[in-house]
Design an enzyme around this catalytic site. Sequence first.
Site, short mmCIF file in Angstrom:
data_model
loop_
_atom_site.label_atom_id
_atom_site.label_comp_id
_atom_site.label_asym_id
_atom_site.label_seq_id
_atom_site.Cartn_x
_atom_site.Cartn_y
_atom_site.Cartn_z
N SER A 72 0.88 -1.12 -0.08
CA SER A 72 0.03 -0.03 0.11
C SER A 72 0.82 1.41 0.11
O SER A 72 0.33 2.44 -0.17
CB SER A 72 -0.89 0.01 1.24
OG SER A 72 -1.95 -0.86 1.19
N LYS A 75 0.62 3.66 -3.04
CA LYS A 75 -0.65 4.33 -3.10
C LYS A 75 -0.36 5.96 -3.02
O LYS A 75 -0.89 6.50 -3.64
CB LYS A 75 -1.72 4.04 -1.97
CG LYS A 75 -2.28 2.51 -2.05
CD LYS A 75 -3.25 2.15 -1.22
CE LYS A 75 -3.66 0.86 -1.15
NZ LYS A 75 -4.70 0.28 0.03
N TYR A 197 -4.08 -2.67 -10.51
CA TYR A 197 -3.96 -2.39 -8.81
C TYR A 197 -3.22 -3.16 -8.22
O TYR A 197 -2.27 -3.27 -7.53
CB TYR A 197 -5.48 -2.34 -8.38
CG TYR A 197 -5.31 -2.25 -6.84
CD1 TYR A 197 -5.33 -1.02 -6.29
CD2 TYR A 197 -5.62 -3.50 -6.07
CE1 TYR A 197 -5.06 -0.69 -4.85
CE2 TYR A 197 -5.74 -3.16 -4.50
CZ TYR A 197 -5.60 -1.96 -4.11
OH TYR A 197 -5.53 -1.57 -2.65
N TYR A 248 -3.85 2.98 7.97
CA TYR A 248 -5.17 2.23 8.17
C TYR A 248 -6.06 2.81 9.32
O TYR A 248 -6.07 3.96 9.40
CB TYR A 248 -4.80 0.55 8.57
CG TYR A 248 -3.85 0.23 7.28
CD1 TYR A 248 -4.18 0.30 5.94
CD2 TYR A 248 -2.62 -0.31 7.66
CE1 TYR A 248 -3.33 -0.23 5.27
CE2 TYR A 248 -1.94 -0.96 6.55
CZ TYR A 248 -2.17 -1.00 5.34
OH TYR A 248 -1.24 -1.52 4.51
N VAL A 266 1.36 -3.61 4.14
CA VAL A 266 1.49 -4.71 4.76
C VAL A 266 2.74 -5.97 4.43
O VAL A 266 2.92 -6.90 5.12
CB VAL A 266 0.06 -5.45 4.44
CG1 VAL A 266 -1.01 -5.05 5.22
CG2 VAL A 266 -0.23 -5.90 3.23
#
Length: 312
Positions: A72, A75, A197, A248, A266
């Site tokens: 992530s 992103k 993605y 998160y 992660v």
Amino acid sequence: MVIMTTTSSADFQPVLERIAEEMERTPGRGRPADYIPALAARDPRSFGMAVAEPDGTVYGVGEWREPFSTQSITKVFTLALDLAREGDELWEHVGREPSGNPFNSLVQLEYEQGIPRNPFINAGALVVTDRLHTRTGDAAGELLAFLRAESGNPGLDFDEDVAASESAHGDRNAALAHFMASYGNVDNDVPVLLDQYFRQCSLTASCADLALATGFLARHGVRADGGRLLTRSQAKQVNAVMLTCGTYDAAGEFAYRVGLPGKSGVGGGIIAVVPGRCTLCVWSPGLDERGNSVAGVAALDRFTTLTGLSVF
């Protein structure tokens, strides 16, 4: 204990070495993500940390040049690349508020009519990737080219095995994409979007690579070659969303302990920004129950404590 409040460049290396020594003595390092085989096999006691200055000088300790799965963290870069192209129109399709729910939650989408709460939960990242793909024809390729240029490492690449593993376990992301498509908030065919993605999340890089690649946020939107990617205001926006939404549903705790804009993945990595001063990346695969690196958060906490560098 001596706390340095006016850290100069020369102080970064001894600070990193001290942090690495402390992390080595710290028990309870969490557990690697177990739903992707390539992540589950990582040693939770592995540790690397790098600091990059705006001029490209980089310091590191431990396994700071060891490639790992960024997940992530990418992103942030996809968000910056799309925001640079479409500006504030992006925010009509994704929000800027913390979610308070797990990163792959479907709950909020229904009562918020297909508009994800922020760009860093999975639904929001899917929207940003979709919009970047519409504008470039290859969102993952655009991301890869950007990271290679900013890190100075032309060898950066996607891990096709990780991408395939995520695709094989991607039913919830597919559900998110289809649900948003039903509200007209996805432009591309869902299988195309998911491929983009999953490739994006499979990118492999080291702490050194990511600390350098994040430098444009410390330089208020200016790339490594001196060209401008984001306006100063847009760079501030990205940093603000990182601070409030980047870890998160533990963003409040991260802001409390670390006091910097940050984004975790992660795979065990976390990037962080001290605007005008430096960018950081720390990696240790053992995660807490919210998906953040246990040693990574602790190391960044120690960095801001020892140096006095914080946005507060």
